[in-house]
Scaffold this motif. Sequence first.
Motif, PDB file in Angstrom:
ATOM      1  N   SER A 113       0.826  -1.198   0.000  1.00 22.61           N
ATOM      2  CA  SER A 113       0.000   0.000   0.000  1.00 22.61           C
ATOM      3  C   SER A 113       0.868   1.258   0.000  1.00 22.61           C
ATOM      4  O   SER A 113       0.575   2.227  -0.721  1.00 22.61           O
ATOM      5  CB  SER A 113      -0.924  -0.075   1.225  1.00 22.61           C
ATOM      6  N   LEU A 123       1.278   4.709  -2.651  1.00 25.48           N
ATOM      7  CA  LEU A 123       0.983   6.053  -2.117  1.00 25.48           C
ATOM      8  C   LEU A 123       2.194   6.970  -2.123  1.00 25.48           C
ATOM      9  O   LEU A 123       2.109   8.125  -1.705  1.00 25.48           O
ATOM     10  CB  LEU A 123       0.463   5.922  -0.674  1.00 25.48           C
ATOM     11  N   ARG A 142      -3.297   5.713   3.883  1.00 28.66           N
ATOM     12  CA  ARG A 142      -3.934   6.658   2.958  1.00 28.66           C
ATOM     13  C   ARG A 142      -4.196   7.990   3.636  1.00 28.66           C
ATOM     14  O   ARG A 142      -3.939   9.058   3.076  1.00 28.66           O
ATOM     15  CB  ARG A 142      -5.260   6.063   2.453  1.00 28.66           C
TER      16      ARG A 142
END
Length: 149
Positions: free
Chosen positions: A39, A43, A138
């Motif tokens: 992840s 990002l 996030r």
Amino acid sequence: MAHSILILNGPNLNLLGRRQPEVYGTTTLGDIEALCHDSAATLGLSVEFVQSNSEGALVDALHGALGIHHGVILNAGAYTHTSIALMDAISGIDLPVIELHLSNIHAREAFRHRSFVAPVALGQICGFGADGYPLALRAMAAHLGATPA
Ligand code: DQA
């Protein structure tokens, strides 16, 4: 340069996968670490993943983040509900900290409703199991204005 995030996990989280799976799911901490690296890459973040069962080691890790990391995602486990030392450590470092829990601590026993981390955290994510980690990444990327790779 990619923003660097410390993902800090407290006591008993090394047992994820076999610890009360009805509460915490069957995903292991190793699985979560892999999920975080995947992840983070999308990002534009880099991550260091740390777990300790010791309160002092968690305080040391928070101090050590200064000058190295741009933010911290903290699942302090049961120390969330007891540790003024962790609250003071977060207050003492000028870094954004996102509080994270796999379970919804507000829907559990009353002693879990109190968090010493929450008043000094940027925000709290809880109740989404292992998915909370990428959600927190996030949120941190948005807070830091990180640009996807
Ligand atoms: C936890 C919630 C805490 O109340 C508990 O002590 C943990 C795990 C969670 O991720 O849901 O160890 O932080």
